[in-house]
Design an enzyme around this catalytic site. Structure first.
Site, mmCIF file in Angstrom:
data_model
loop_
_atom_site.group_PDB
_atom_site.id
_atom_site.type_symbol
_atom_site.label_atom_id
_atom_site.label_comp_id
_atom_site.label_asym_id
_atom_site.label_seq_id
_atom_site.Cartn_x
_atom_site.Cartn_y
_atom_site.Cartn_z
ATOM 1 N N ASP A 7 36.722 2.773 80.870
ATOM 2 C CA ASP A 7 37.184 2.675 79.351
ATOM 3 C C ASP A 7 38.395 3.694 79.531
ATOM 4 O OD1 ASP A 7 36.384 5.452 79.757
ATOM 5 O OD2 ASP A 7 34.896 5.407 78.152
ATOM 6 N N CYS A 64 34.625 6.381 83.372
ATOM 7 C CA CYS A 64 34.632 6.695 82.088
ATOM 8 C C CYS A 64 35.073 8.221 81.860
ATOM 9 C CB CYS A 64 33.359 6.421 81.321
ATOM 10 S SG CYS A 64 31.958 7.173 81.868
ATOM 11 N N THR A 66 33.099 10.942 81.516
ATOM 12 C CA THR A 66 32.362 11.893 82.273
ATOM 13 C C THR A 66 31.749 11.019 83.578
ATOM 14 O OG1 THR A 66 30.370 11.341 80.949
ATOM 15 C CG2 THR A 66 31.487 13.357 80.460
ATOM 16 N N HIS A 97 22.685 7.766 102.012
ATOM 17 C CA HIS A 97 21.053 8.087 101.806
ATOM 18 C C HIS A 97 20.648 6.782 100.458
ATOM 19 C CE1 HIS A 97 20.254 12.463 102.895
ATOM 20 N NE2 HIS A 97 20.337 11.599 104.145
HETATM 21 C C1 RB5 Z 1 34.568 8.140 75.474
HETATM 22 O O1 RB5 Z 1 34.965 9.014 74.650
HETATM 23 C C2 RB5 Z 1 33.386 8.737 76.376
HETATM 24 O O2 RB5 Z 1 32.492 8.924 75.667
HETATM 25 C C3 RB5 Z 1 33.254 7.969 77.683
HETATM 26 O O3 RB5 Z 1 34.354 7.971 78.187
HETATM 27 C C4 RB5 Z 1 32.095 8.597 78.524
HETATM 28 O O4 RB5 Z 1 32.439 9.937 78.670
HETATM 29 C C5 RB5 Z 1 30.874 8.320 78.219
HETATM 30 O O5 RB5 Z 1 29.824 8.476 79.078
#
Ligand code: RB5
Length: 151
Positions: A7, A64, A66, A97
């Site tokens: 994303d 993404c 996180t 693993h």
């Molecule tokens: C987008 O702002 C964020 O929520 C997404 O990139 C991700 O971290 C979701 O788990």
């Protein structure tokens, strides 16, 4: 064939990873996103995890902010073992693993340099098999039972 997806929160890392994979001479297919506009991570996780689940691609990488959202979505696809890695040890274990077929990274957690390092570790590590295969077989059995409505 390795498929990539991110994303907006993972775009920068994905671009660095794509360049590194191309430099290694690997066959890469980038499913986007391709600009910084805000998008929804499930749409890109679906493309990458779907390709791996169907066998259209051997491996995938998702990024993404996180790595958490991408992991949640990707692991809903049969046959997908998506592993979120934040350091070298996790990247190594994800293959050794868990034989993870999708590596998930956080664009707001890692520098591009570290992300590329983790990707290379994951790609270069061999799955150990043995007792770990018994555990992966149990995951497959769970998937089969859940899909059959037996749980
Ligand atoms: C987008 O702002 C964020 O929520 C997404 O990139 C991700 O971290 C979701 O788990």
């Amino acid at each position: 064939m390795i498929v990539l997806g991110s994303d907006h929160g993972g775009l920068e890392l994905k671009e660095a990873i794509q360049a590194a994979l191309a430099a290694r001479g690997l066959d890469v297919n980038d499913y986007g996103t391709d600009n910084g506009d805000s998008v929804d991570y499930p749409d890109f996780a679906e493309k990458v995890a779907g390709a791996v689940s169907r066998g259209d691609a051997e491996l995938g990488i998702l990024v993404c902010g996180t790595g958490i959202g991408m992991s949640i979505v990707a692991n809903k696809f049969p046959g997908v073992r998506a592993a979120l890695a934040t350091d070298e040890f996790m990247a190594q274990m994800a293959k050794e693993h868990n034989n993870a077929n999708i590596l998930v990274l956080g664009g707001r957690v890692l520098t591009a340099e570290k992300a590329v390092k983790l990707v290379n570790i994951w790609l270069d590590t061999h799955y150990e098999g043995g007792r770990h295969q018994r555990r992966l077989d149990k995951i497959t059995q769970l998937e089969t039972a859940l899909r059959a409505g037996k749980m």
